[in-house]
Write an enzyme that holds these catalytic residues in place. Structure first.
Site, PDB file in Angstrom:
ATOM      1  N   LYS A 125      12.514   8.179 -19.791  1.00  0.00           N
ATOM      2  CA  LYS A 125      12.632   9.377 -20.050  1.00  0.00           C
ATOM      3  C   LYS A 125      13.891   9.904 -20.831  1.00  0.00           C
ATOM      4  CE  LYS A 125       8.748  11.218 -17.521  1.00  0.00           C
ATOM      5  NZ  LYS A 125       8.100  12.176 -16.604  1.00  0.00           N
TER       6      LYS A 125
ATOM      7  N   LYS B 285       1.336   1.837 -20.846  1.00  0.00           N
ATOM      8  CA  LYS B 285       0.290   2.306 -19.707  1.00  0.00           C
ATOM      9  C   LYS B 285      -0.271   3.648 -20.427  1.00  0.00           C
ATOM     10  CE  LYS B 285       3.220   5.571 -17.238  1.00  0.00           C
ATOM     11  NZ  LYS B 285       3.659   6.125 -16.105  1.00  0.00           N
TER      12      LYS B 285
ATOM     13  N   LYS C 246      -0.090  11.013 -20.227  1.00  0.00           N
ATOM     14  CA  LYS C 246      -0.521  12.133 -20.941  1.00  0.00           C
ATOM     15  C   LYS C 246       0.221  12.654 -22.135  1.00  0.00           C
ATOM     16  CE  LYS C 246      -0.554  13.823 -15.818  1.00  0.00           C
ATOM     17  NZ  LYS C 246       0.326  14.248 -14.967  1.00  0.00           N
TER      18      LYS C 246
HETATM   19  P1  TYM Z   1       1.918  11.937 -12.650  1.00  0.00           P
HETATM   20  O1  TYM Z   1       1.417  13.361 -12.665  1.00  0.00           O
HETATM   21  O2  TYM Z   1       2.492  11.387 -13.818  1.00  0.00           O
HETATM   22  O3  TYM Z   1       0.612  10.828 -12.258  1.00  0.00           O
HETATM   23  C1  TYM Z   1      -0.111  11.257 -11.375  1.00  0.00           C
HETATM   24  C2  TYM Z   1      -0.859   9.875 -10.709  1.00  0.00           C
HETATM   25  O4  TYM Z   1      -1.530   9.031 -11.697  1.00  0.00           O
HETATM   26  C3  TYM Z   1      -1.160   7.658 -11.510  1.00  0.00           C
HETATM   27  N1  TYM Z   1      -0.980   7.301 -12.964  1.00  0.00           N
HETATM   28  C4  TYM Z   1      -1.572   5.937 -13.434  1.00  0.00           C
HETATM   29  N2  TYM Z   1      -2.211   5.239 -12.668  1.00  0.00           N
HETATM   30  C5  TYM Z   1      -3.004   4.251 -13.331  1.00  0.00           C
HETATM   31  N3  TYM Z   1      -2.856   3.730 -14.441  1.00  0.00           N
HETATM   32  C6  TYM Z   1      -1.941   4.931 -15.481  1.00  0.00           C
HETATM   33  N4  TYM Z   1      -2.022   4.561 -16.813  1.00  0.00           N
HETATM   34  C7  TYM Z   1      -1.370   5.945 -14.776  1.00  0.00           C
HETATM   35  N5  TYM Z   1      -0.714   7.095 -15.031  1.00  0.00           N
HETATM   36  C8  TYM Z   1      -0.449   7.824 -13.970  1.00  0.00           C
HETATM   37  C9  TYM Z   1       0.532   7.903 -11.048  1.00  0.00           C
HETATM   38  O5  TYM Z   1       0.842   6.735 -10.742  1.00  0.00           O
HETATM   39  C10 TYM Z   1       0.431   9.059 -10.103  1.00  0.00           C
HETATM   40  O6  TYM Z   1      -0.092   8.255  -8.898  1.00  0.00           O
HETATM   41  N6  TYM Z   1       5.848  11.174  -9.547  1.00  0.00           N
HETATM   42  C11 TYM Z   1       4.347  11.379  -9.296  1.00  0.00           C
HETATM   43  C12 TYM Z   1       4.005  12.694  -8.911  1.00  0.00           C
HETATM   44  C13 TYM Z   1       4.437  13.025  -7.655  1.00  0.00           C
HETATM   45  C14 TYM Z   1       4.001  12.154  -6.468  1.00  0.00           C
HETATM   46  C15 TYM Z   1       4.723  12.894  -5.216  1.00  0.00           C
HETATM   47  C16 TYM Z   1       3.166  11.379  -6.148  1.00  0.00           C
HETATM   48  C17 TYM Z   1       5.459  13.688  -7.288  1.00  0.00           C
HETATM   49  N7  TYM Z   1       5.766  13.700  -5.880  1.00  0.00           N
HETATM   50  C18 TYM Z   1       4.589  12.561  -3.935  1.00  0.00           C
HETATM   51  C19 TYM Z   1       3.042  10.846  -4.787  1.00  0.00           C
HETATM   52  C20 TYM Z   1       3.756  11.547  -3.711  1.00  0.00           C
HETATM   53  C21 TYM Z   1       3.609  10.966 -10.897  1.00  0.00           C
HETATM   54  O7  TYM Z   1       3.990  10.408 -11.371  1.00  0.00           O
HETATM   55  O8  TYM Z   1       2.516  11.899 -11.111  1.00  0.00           O
END
Ligand code: TYM
Length: 327
Positions: free
Chosen positions: A111, A192, A195
Site C-alpha cells: 500500500k 487477489k 475492492k
Molecule cells: P478487508 O475488508 O480488506 O477484507 C475482509 C475479509 O475478506 C478477506 N479477503 C479475501 N479472502 C479471500 N480472497 C480474497 N481475494 C480476499 N480479499 C479479502 C480478508 O482476508 C478479510 O478476512 N485487515 C482486515 C480487517 C480487520 C480484521 C480485524 C479482520 C481489521 N481488524 C480483526 C479480522 C480481525 C481486512 O483486510 O479486511
C-alpha cells in the site's frame, strides 16, 4: 464456547473474495461459538476516505452482514469507532511492537509502494487489528489468507506481553478455509480479487446485478487447454473459477472435474454464472429490505453496547497489569 472475532473494512464493493474467504465462515461459526463481528471504520481511514461515503459504506457492510445470515440474536455486530477500547488498546500495543516487524508487513509494503510518504496509520494498521482481536479475549479469527501475517503479528504481540507482564491476553488462532481463502482476480489470476482494482470485471461484488455477474465470469481469464482441471500452478484461472464453484456449490474439485469431463470452458462458466446468481440473489433481496431500516441502526447500537461491556473488562485488566492510571 470459543470466542470468535473478525472484521471487514467499510470501503465499498464487498466481493466474492471477502464472502468466500471470510464472511461465509462468520455465519457457520455463530452456531457453536460466541461471535463478534465488527465493521472496522478506524482501519478504513488509514487511507483517504470521503466522510459522507464512509458513513454510507459502514451501513452497507452492516446490512450485508445481516443479509448473509449473521443473526444479531446470536452474534454481536457493531462499528469499531463506537467502542473506544479499540483505539485505546491500539496505543498500548503500539508501545509493545517494533518498527522492524511492522516494516515487514507485506500489506504495508504494497500500500505504501510508489508513494512519497505513507501515513503512520497505514504503518500501525496491523497493531490496531491486533487490538481488535485481543480486546475480546478472542480464540478464533476467521479471515482470508491475505491476513495470515497480521494474525501472526497479533499472536507475537500477545505472547510478548504475556511473558513480560502478568498474563493479559488470550493468544488467538487464525481460521482459513480450503476453498475460498484466496480468491483471485477474474481478469488476472496472479493477483487477489480486491475492492480497489480499477477493472470492475476483476471481481464479482455481492450486490452486482445478473448482467454484470454474467459479463465478469464469462470474460474471466482461463487458458487455451480447454480442460477443467484443478492445477493452481499451471492453470491459475481455471483453478480460481473452480474454487469459487466449489465454495458456492459445496462440490469437491474431483466432482467438478468429473462433471465437466469433455466439456469446454463455456459450459462450465455458464453454470458458474447461474450458481453465483442463485447464491447472491437471496443476499441481495434481504439487503434491500434492511439497508435503510431503523432495525439496522438498533442492531448496531445494541451491538456496540454489548461489545463495550466486554472491552471495558479487558481494558481494566490491561490498565492494572501495565500500571496505568490510579486504583
Ligand atoms: P478487508 O475488508 O480488506 O477484507 C475482509 C475479509 O475478506 C478477506 N479477503 C479475501 N479472502 C479471500 N480472497 C480474497 N481475494 C480476499 N480479499 C479479502 C480478508 O482476508 C478479510 O478476512 N485487515 C482486515 C480487517 C480487520 C480484521 C480485524 C479482520 C481489521 N481488524 C480483526 C479480522 C480481525 C481486512 O483486510 O479486511
Amino acid at each position: 464456547m470459543a470466542r470468535v472475532f473478525s472484521g471487514v473494512q467499510p470501503t465499498g464493493n464487498i466481493h466474492l473474495g471477502n464472502y468466500l474467504g471470510a464472511l461465509k465462515q462468520f455465519v457457520e461459526l455463530q452456531e457453536d461459538n460466541e461471535c463478534i463481528y465488527c465493521i472496522v471504520d478506524e482501519h478504513a481511514i488509514t487511507v483517504p476516505q470521503d466522510p459522507k461515503e464512509l458513513r454510507e459504506h459502514i451501513l452497507d457492510v452492516a446490512a450485508l452482514y445481516l443479509a448473509i445470515g449473521i443473526d444479531p440474536k446470536k452474534s454481536i455486530v457493531f462499528v469499531q469507532s463506537q467502542v473506544s477500547g479499540h483505539a485505546e488498546l491500539g496505543w498500548v500495543l503500539c508501545c509493545q511492537s517494533y518498527t522492524g516487524e511492522l516494516s515487514r508487513m507485506t500489506q504495508f509494503k504494497d500500500k505504501s509502494k510508489n508513494k512519497e510518504s505513507a501515513g503512520t496509520g497505514l504503518f500501525t494498521y496491523p497493531v490496531l487489528m491486533a487490538a481488535d482481536i485481543l480486546l475480546y479475549d478472542t480464540d478464533i479469527v476467521p479471515v482470508g489468507n491475505d491476513q495470515k501475517q497480521h494474525i501472526e503479528l497479533c499472536r507475537d504481540i500477545a505472547q510478548r506481553i504475556n511473558n513480560k507482564y502478568k498474563k493479559t491476553f488470550v493468544v488467538p488462532e487464525g481460521r482459513f478455509l480450503k476453498a475460498g481463502a484466496r480468491v483471485m482476480a477474474l481478469d488476472d489470476p496472479t493477483k487477489k480479487m480486491s475492492k480497489s482494482a480499477e477493472n470492475v470485471h476483476s471481481r464479482v461484488s455481492l450486490l452486482d446485478d445478473e448482467n454484470k455477474i454474467k459479463k465478469s465470469i464469462m470474460k474471466a481469464t482461463t487458458d487455451s487447454e480447454g480442460v477443467i482441471r484443478y492445477d493452481v500452478e499451471n492453470k491459475p484461472g481455471v483453478s480460481n473459477l473452480m474454487s469459487i464453484y466449489s465454495a458456492l456449490s459445496g462440490m469437491s474439485f474431483e466432482d467438478i472435474e468429473k462433471k465437466y469431463e469433455g466439456c469446454g470452458y463455456g459450459d462450465f462458466k455458464k453454470d458458474l454464472v447461474q450458481i453465483t446468481i442463485d447464491a447472491l440473489k437471496p443476499i441481495k433481496e434481504r439487503y434491500e429490505e434492511i439497508r435503510h431500516s431503523d432495525y439496522l441502526i438498533e442492531v448496531l447500537k445494541d451491538g456496540a453496547r454489548r461489545a463495550d461491556e466486554i472491552a471495558q473488562k479487558t481494558m481494566a485488566r490491561v490498565r492494572e497489569n501495565f500500571g496505568l492510571g490510579i486504583k
